[in-house]
Design an enzyme around this catalytic site. Structure first.
Site, PDB file in Angstrom:
ATOM      1  N   HIS A 467       0.842  -1.207   0.000  1.00 42.96           N
ATOM      2  CA  HIS A 467       0.000   0.000   0.000  1.00 42.96           C
ATOM      3  C   HIS A 467       0.879   1.260   0.000  1.00 42.96           C
ATOM      4  O   HIS A 467       0.748   2.126  -0.866  1.00 42.96           O
ATOM      5  CB  HIS A 467      -0.901  -0.022   1.235  1.00 42.96           C
ATOM      6  N   GLU A 468       1.802   1.322   0.940  1.00 41.63           N
ATOM      7  CA  GLU A 468       2.654   2.511   1.035  1.00 41.63           C
ATOM      8  C   GLU A 468       3.569   2.614  -0.187  1.00 41.63           C
ATOM      9  O   GLU A 468       3.847   3.710  -0.677  1.00 41.63           O
ATOM     10  CB  GLU A 468       3.471   2.502   2.328  1.00 41.63           C
ATOM     11  N   HIS A 471       1.683   4.295  -2.929  1.00 44.63           N
ATOM     12  CA  HIS A 471       1.737   5.759  -2.782  1.00 44.63           C
ATOM     13  C   HIS A 471       3.101   6.271  -3.245  1.00 44.63           C
ATOM     14  O   HIS A 471       3.211   7.299  -3.907  1.00 44.63           O
ATOM     15  CB  HIS A 471       1.557   6.164  -1.311  1.00 44.63           C
ATOM     16  N   HIS A 474       3.447   6.648  -6.910  1.00 41.69           N
ATOM     17  CA  HIS A 474       2.722   7.847  -7.338  1.00 41.69           C
ATOM     18  C   HIS A 474       3.630   9.073  -7.197  1.00 41.69           C
ATOM     19  O   HIS A 474       3.668   9.942  -8.065  1.00 41.69           O
ATOM     20  CB  HIS A 474       1.476   7.997  -6.454  1.00 41.69           C
TER      21      HIS A 474
HETATM   22 ZN   LIG Z   1      -3.072   5.167   1.843  1.00 43.22          ZN
END
Ligand SMILES: [Zn+2]
Length: 678
Positions: A467-468, A471, A474
């Site tokens: 998940h991290e 990010h 991105h």
């Molecule tokens: Zn998040």
């Protein structure tokens, strides 16, 4: 002068952590604020006509030094803090908010921005420039810059009262949470609790000089009791106390606060020219309007309801067979769900952990990023770190060009806050024709290796890392001109797409084969274990979905239409929950009076975004599933139209460009097992 106020002269211009003395921060902040003020003054005193370049672009690039010092300082305050840093944070925060208020209230600056904005159709701006102009203009207009002086005073009064009421709301909830405790002295009353929860309850009692056990309404105490305690009457007592917070007609009652907060929000919205508070909030969200949000929630509701009802019936029968429970009540849900889940899956973390050695999972994430986006991660030691545990990487593309510097900080320690997050030390932007690459970091709290055992992650920690890392991608792949539109600077209900979508690879055979190998035997994780993880991850998804939707609908019921005529909170709430209820209502309880997310925190007219983000990530991942989870073409589209674009364009436009169509909830419903897979 501090090194912070100068060019760093470090490899890749990275933060010179080891050379910064803590006492340098405060003076460095003050110097940087002065410089930033001078940059704003230079914009407002410019004799030339306001133009996009001399006003909007200049404003976006102003305060660069202040931003960098802030990033370094506040990231450290989260990841490696101490009393000295915390003290500086308290001194600096008011200086920073004063500075940002001064900008928002700067009339000369707004006049220049407005003059560019009013003339925008004649300026031949690129899409990114138009977006930046809109963003800058709205940053002022949404704070009342277009109002008359009287209206401005009115707005400030509303804002002041709102912030006091929100504070009061939170204080009441906290006071009510703290006021309750359940003191249990009979061993049989804590039957069913796992050892850890029992020990915590015993320590709570001990700390208060009592024998036996104390259970409270704080989550770490409340949740295990509701999930495991065998005594139904005590679960009932605890659940009712939990649901009655700030709804008891005493000094801490929040009913009047809720009515006043929603009324003031409505007034504020109308003053600024919006129909409701939700219209005001959603203008800067992907969802755009309350109608869209309500349609979204109702469509999900319609599709998830049959599954939710089915699950409820199964659970009811299970409880009936097990303990002769004829009517499941709210205080039975978590308890029997857990029992049923254990019966169906018998899955425990210890079984999985040997397959997820931290180093293997990191390599796996890098490997996946390489297959999808042609990124190469190379560990380097030339970059300064704030703690020896931090790993530093140079990220390059196929041509060996620098994409990003990447920091990874995985282990807990004193001075690091809980949880996991991605953050930015320096954003990407293009200045004087040069594409200046970003410095990105992820921070987690995983179990540290010992002399004899490596760090082995739970499956939950594996998905957290992905998940991290999503990010982080991105941030790393950002490719925009202006810093305030770069990377994760996107609308609030779009920002979880890149992170959540990457979690999907954790369930895919082709991806797991790359990294989920037993740290001793090197055996790849058996697929039947993965199937079990998947099935247990979507266990009771129908009921969970109904619950999330009910909160979203309640939020919209308060903020999506004029609340002035609402007098009876409980009656209003019953109406809002009408379509989502599975359990009988509890007359003594009320959700709104302790719904801190929307009345104290920042989630008003935003609760829907949890489900919204899930719909997006499932829909996006379905595209990969259709073409192959490592399909280069789909990955390229995702990188080009989403990951690299930051907030350059409206997220719906970006999404459609990637996907070829608007997102639909079907992929989520399929993934969650709520509708049939084709
Ligand atoms: Zn998040």
């Amino acid at each position: 002068m501090s090194i912070l106020n100068n060019k760093f002269n470090t490899p890749y211009n990275t933060a010179p952590f080891s050379k910064i003395k803590t006492e340098e921060y405060l003076p460095a902040f003050k110097t940087a604020i002065d410089k930033a003020r001078a940059e704003i003054d230079a914009i407002t005193s410019n004799k030339e006509e306001p133009s996009f370049q001399n006003t909007i672009a200049a404003l976006d690039f102003s305060g660069e030094e202040l931003d960098r010092i802030s990033s370094i300082f506040f990231n450290l305050n989260s990841a490696e803090t101490n009393e000295e840093i915390q003290k500086i944070a308290q001194e600096v925060s008011p200086l920073l908010s004063e500075f940002s208020n001064d900008i928002t209230l700067n009339k000369a600056l707004f006049e220049r921005i407005k003059s560019v904005y009013d003339n925008k159709t004649n300026l031949n701006l690129s899409i990114e420039e138009q977006t930046l102009l809109d963003k800058k203009y709205k940053g002022f207009s949404r704070n009342g810059a277009n109002l008359s002086e009287d209206e401005k005073i009115n707005l400030r009064e509303i804002d002041k009262e709102l912030s006091q009421l929100k504070l009061k709301f939170g204080e009441n909830v906290l006071a009510e949470t703290n006021a309750f405790e359940m003191h249990l002295t009979d061993e049989v009353d804590v039957a069913g609790l796992p050892d850890g929860a029992k020990e915590a309850a015993r320590q709570l009692a001990e700390a208060k000089g009592k024998d036996g056990y104390i259970i409270t309404l704080h989550y770490p105490s409340y949740i295990p009791f509701m999930t495991y305690a065998d005594n139904r009457e005590l679960r009932k007592k605890l659940a009712i106390a939990f649901g009655a917070k700030a709804f008891k007609g005493d000094d801490y009652d929040n009913r009047e606060n809720v009515l006043r907060i929603t009324k003031l929000r409505q007034q504020r919205a109308e003053l600024l020219g919006y129909k409701t508070h939700a219209h005001f909030v959603l203008e800067e969200r992907m969802a755009k309007t309350p109608e869209k949000v309500e349609d979204f929630l109702n469509e999900l509701l319609e599709k998830a309801k049959p599954a939710g009802k089915r699950e409820f019936k199964t659970l009811q029968n299970f409880a009936n067979d097990l303990h002769d429970i004829h009517q499941l009540e709210k205080w039975d849900g978590a308890y029997y769900s857990e029992k049923l889940k254990q019966k169906l899956f018998q899955l425990d973390d210890e079984q999985l952990k040997p397959y997820f050695k931290l180093e293997n999972v990191i390599d796996g994430a890098f490997n996946i990023a390489q297959r999808l986006y042609d990124l190469k991660f190379e560990e380097i030691d030339s970059v300064d770190k704030y703690h020896e545990d931090v790993l530093t990487y140079k990220v390059t593309d196929l041509n060996g060009e620098l994409v990003s510097i990447f920091y990874a900080d995985f282990f807990p320690r004193e001075g690091k806050r809980n949880g996991a997050w991605m953050t930015v030390y320096k954003p990407q932007y293009v200045k004087h024709g040069k594409n200046d690459r970003p410095h990105i970091s992820i921070v987690c709290n995983f179990t540290k290796p010992t002399k004899t055992k490596p760090s082995l992650l739970t499956f939950n920690e594996v998905t957290t890392l992905f998940h991290e890392f999503g990010h982080a991608l991105h941030g790393m792949l950002a490719n925009t001109t202006y810093p305030s539109l770069s990377g994760t600077s996107v609308f609030w209900d779009f920002v979880e797409l890149p992170s959540q979508v990457l979690e999907n690879w954790c369930y895919q055979k082709e991806a797991l084969e790359l990294f989920a190998t037993h740290y001793q035997t090197r055996e790849v994780i058996p697929m039947q274990l993965i199937e079990k993880i998947k099935a247990s991850a979507t266990f009771h998804e129908g009921m969970q979905t109904l619950r999330q939707i009910s909160f979203g609908l309640l939020d919209m019921s308060w903020h999506g239409s004029d609340p002035s005529n609402i007098k009876d909170i409980k009656a209003h709430e019953l109406e809002a929950f009408k379509g989502t209820n599975l359990y009988p209502d509890v007359a003594e309880n009320c959700m709104s009076t302790s719904f801190s997310h929307i009345f104290q925190g920042g989630y008003s007219a935003g609760y829907y975004s949890y489900k919204w983000a899930e719909v997006l990530d499932a829909d996006a991942f379905e595209y990969f599933l259709e073409k192959g989870v490592f399909n280069k073409e789909v990955a390229k589209r995702f990188k080009e139209h989403v990951l690299s674009q930051g907030g350059v364009e409206d997220p719906m436009v970006l999404y459609k460009r990637f996907r070829g169509k608007a997102p639909r909830p079907d992929a989520l419903l399929k993934r969650a097992g709520l509708i049939e897979k084709q």
